[in-house]
Scaffold this motif. Structure first.
Motif, short mmCIF file in Angstrom:
data_model
loop_
_atom_site.label_atom_id
_atom_site.label_comp_id
_atom_site.label_asym_id
_atom_site.label_seq_id
_atom_site.Cartn_x
_atom_site.Cartn_y
_atom_site.Cartn_z
N LYS A 1 1.36 13.00 -6.02
CA LYS A 1 0.57 11.97 -6.70
C LYS A 1 -0.55 12.59 -7.50
CE LYS A 1 1.31 7.93 -3.73
NZ LYS A 1 0.67 6.94 -2.84
N GLU A 2 -1.22 13.57 -6.89
CA GLU A 2 -2.33 14.22 -7.57
C GLU A 2 -1.84 15.09 -8.72
OE1 GLU A 2 -6.12 17.20 -6.60
OE2 GLU A 2 -4.75 16.58 -5.00
N LYS A 3 -0.78 15.85 -8.49
CA LYS A 3 -0.27 16.77 -9.50
C LYS A 3 0.25 16.04 -10.73
CE LYS A 3 2.99 20.60 -10.14
NZ LYS A 3 3.99 21.48 -9.46
N TYR A 4 0.98 14.93 -10.50
CA TYR A 4 1.60 14.21 -11.60
C TYR A 4 0.86 12.94 -11.97
CZ TYR A 4 5.27 17.47 -10.32
OH TYR A 4 5.96 18.62 -10.02
N LYS A 5 -0.36 12.79 -11.44
CA LYS A 5 -1.25 11.67 -11.78
C LYS A 5 -0.56 10.33 -11.58
CE LYS A 5 -4.21 14.40 -14.72
NZ LYS A 5 -5.09 14.43 -15.92
N LEU A 6 -0.11 10.12 -10.34
CA LEU A 6 0.60 8.89 -9.98
C LEU A 6 -0.26 8.06 -9.03
CD1 LEU A 6 4.12 10.45 -9.43
CD2 LEU A 6 3.43 8.99 -11.33
N GLY A 7 -1.50 7.82 -9.42
CA GLY A 7 -2.38 7.04 -8.58
C GLY A 7 -2.01 5.57 -8.59
N GLY A 8 -2.69 4.79 -7.77
CA GLY A 8 -2.41 3.36 -7.71
C GLY A 8 -1.51 3.00 -6.54
N ALA A 9 -1.51 1.73 -6.21
CA ALA A 9 -0.71 1.25 -5.08
C ALA A 9 0.69 0.90 -5.53
CB ALA A 9 -1.39 0.02 -4.47
N PRO A 10 1.69 1.09 -4.66
CA PRO A 10 3.06 0.71 -5.00
C PRO A 10 3.18 -0.81 -5.12
CG PRO A 10 2.89 1.30 -2.69
CD PRO A 10 1.58 1.65 -3.30
N CYS A 11 4.09 -1.26 -5.96
CA CYS A 11 4.21 -2.70 -6.15
C CYS A 11 5.64 -3.21 -5.95
CB CYS A 11 3.74 -3.11 -7.54
SG CYS A 11 4.76 -2.49 -8.89
N HIS A 12 6.64 -2.34 -6.04
CA HIS A 12 8.04 -2.75 -5.93
C HIS A 12 8.34 -3.92 -6.86
CE1 HIS A 12 9.06 0.05 -2.75
NE2 HIS A 12 7.94 -0.30 -2.16
N CYS A 13 7.92 -3.79 -8.08
CA CYS A 13 8.15 -4.81 -9.09
C CYS A 13 8.74 -4.16 -10.33
CB CYS A 13 6.86 -5.53 -9.42
SG CYS A 13 5.45 -4.43 -9.66
N THR A 14 9.30 -4.96 -11.19
CA THR A 14 10.00 -4.39 -12.34
C THR A 14 9.02 -3.90 -13.39
OG1 THR A 14 11.62 -4.84 -14.09
CG2 THR A 14 10.21 -6.65 -13.43
N ASP A 15 9.33 -2.77 -13.97
CA ASP A 15 8.53 -2.22 -15.06
C ASP A 15 9.32 -2.22 -16.35
OD1 ASP A 15 6.03 -0.65 -15.92
OD2 ASP A 15 7.66 0.65 -16.58
#
Length: 521
Positions: A132-146
């Motif tokens: 998460k830190e290395k690839y800047k994937l912060g934030g909470a999971p949502c399991h919703c469509t993007d």
């Protein structure tokens, strides 16, 4: 008259939606989306124990990054060309099942070929803190469509057409019953991605079919965690870029040239949208390049014909996939046979034509509005099983550059005592696509020039780099005020002109390109 100075244009991602009402009533309050069913006990060699820890989670607004490539992985990996039914059957048992077609009525009539709706959802809860830190994937999971993609496989199984359906497209959700609360909802306007939040896969399929007029045969849903693992499983994917790519939001930092990306780097590459003024359009084009390269890697590396390698890759993807109940062994094997012999040229990529990229709707804010006529024509072509990309004659391999040679005006000089060298260089550049004056001149300098020299106005630096790529070993010299014509003084070291092509090729009526136009040479 001089050429215009070169600067990136600010364009929006191509997309499409039905013509909206100008003053729609506000949408009904959204209810929580349906929860995933609890995981069953994993079968040996199929599922990891991760699913048991996932459970049901609250759904939040999805992050603003693209998932187009991740959603396409299922098609690539499930195409088990040459793999027997026994192998595929074992993998089939691990797929999480949904029923998006239950009790559906008034559906579009089926056309020719096979249509799959690929839906990308969040899955960052499965990624380690370090990743998460290395690839800047912060934030909470949502399991919703993007993101949603419509994939059409031609009836002769010789072509795959991939159409992106942008999440902010203006849509009108049909009347439905909320799957969680049982509350009745009338038809109302929303952004396209809200269909999943309000009614899960079932309402998503209904909405897409209503918007496109295309009957969906199969539904596949995947989260982006499988994306990184799958890229690693196939041995990485090679991409090339004519200019450096740097995005502080995702951590992407690539020099110009060819790179073999691992899973994490690939995720950065397909997510980045803050590289230049092209924003979402640039991101979409990079995702198309990546998918084309992934098609090429999967079909040329033996992944689809090696049972051991296939199981490794397929089990990675299937760990996070959900599919309709009708997508089973026979469909997997059929997809595998279809992909046997596939090349990047077998695939074509586009998004829906736009009428407006910032269409304001009361209660929704800024949406993207589809071009109704062009959209209808494009989806009719899919139903009629027609290609979306123009058929072009086969071209020799060429190095991608930022500026198309046809847009670069060149004056050639002979800097040596060799008779006819200027004519030779001018002809070679012209045959490669450069807009030469067809009237080479003598440089008037003393003796032989050792190295070919390119002089250019600094405002046309990208054109100069493209020209230098076509003339290996040449030297570049900036000359303020020279204007839009670049000067080439041929030196005694000249041997040949190297073929180059625009990094972003000319697109056809529907903005589609074939994979071979966007992969590395």
């Amino acid at each position: 008259m001089g050429l215009p100075c070169e600067s990136p244009t600010n364009t929006a991602e191509v997309s499409l939606v039905p013509t909206p009402h100008r003053s729609p009533r506000p949408p009904h309050p959204r209810t929580a989306p349906p929860q995933r069913r609890p995981a069953r006990q994993p079968v040996a060699g199929q599922r990891s124990a991760d699913r048991a820890r996932n459970g049901a989670r609250g759904r939040k607004t999805p992050p603003r990054w693209g998932m187009r490539v991740a959603t396409g992985l299922s098609v690539l990996v499930l195409g088990a060309s040459g793999i027997g039914h026994a192998v595929v059957t074992g993998l089939e048992g691990g797929i999480d099942r949904v029923d998006p077609f239950k009790d559906m009525k008034n559906r579009p009539s089926g056309g020719h070929g096979l249509n799959l709706l690929l839906v990308g959802t969040d899955g960052r809860d499965k990624i380690t803190a370090q990743e998460k830190e290395k690839y800047k994937l912060g934030g909470a999971p949502c399991h919703c469509t993007d993101t949603l993609m419509l994939v059409h496989l031609s009836a002769d199984r010789q072509r795959a057409s991939v159409v992106s359906l942008p999440r902010d497209s203006y849509a009108e959700i049909p009347a439905h019953t909320d799957l969680t609360t049982g509350k009745e909802h009338d038809a109302h306007p929303v952004k396209l991605n809200a269909a999943y939040a309000e009614g899960g896969p079932h309402l998503t399929v209904r909405t897409v079919e209503q918007m496109t007029g295309v009957k969906i045969d199969h539904y596949l849903e995947a989260d982006f965690t499988s994306f990184m693992k799958t890229v690693d499983a196939v041995g990485g994917v090679e991409i090339c870029t004519a200019a450096p790519l740097k995005d502080s939001y995702t951590g992407l930092d690539l020099a110009a040239g060819t790179h073999k990306l691992d899973g994490g780097q690939a995720l950065q590459y397909v997510r980045s949208r803050h590289i230049d003024g092209a924003a979402d359009l640039g991101r979409m084009q990079r995702q198309q390049r990546f998918m084309a390269a992934l098609f090429g890697q999967a079909t040329s590396s033996g992944v689809l014909t090696n049972p051991v390698k296939f199981q490794e890759v397929a089990s990675t993807v299937l760990d996070a996939i959900r599919a309709d109940k009708g997508f089973g062994t026979e469909q997997m094997v059929a997809l595998g046979k279809a992909m046997h012999g596939f090349t990047p040229a077998s695939s074509e990529f586009t998004s829906v034509p736009l009428a407006e990229d910032s269409f304001q709707v009361k209660g929704l804010g800024s949406t993207v509005k589809w071009d109704e006529e062009k959209a209808k024509k494009m989806f009719r072509s899919l139903r009629e099983d027609k290609p979306l990309a123009p058929v072009l004659p086969e071209q020799p391999k060429a190095t991608p550059v930022e500026v198309a040679p046809e847009q670069i005006k060149v004056q050639v000089y002979n800097g040596t005592t060799k008779d006819g060298l200027g004519q030779e260089v001018d002809k070679a550049l012209r045959s490669t696509g450069f807009d030469t004056t067809r009237a080479p001149r003598s440089s008037g300098g003393p003796g032989d020039l050792a190295h070919t020299l390119i002089t250019y106005d600094p405002r046309w630096d990208r054109s100069a780099k493209a020209l230098a790529t076509a003339l290996p070993g040449s030297e570049l010299k900036a000359v303020k005020g020279q204007g839009g014509t670049l000067n080439v003084t041929a030196g005694s070291d000249f041997t040949q002109v190297k073929r180059v092509k625009a990094e972003n090729p000319e697109r056809g009526e529907f903005g589609a390109v074939t994979g071979d136009q966007v992969v590395c040479p």
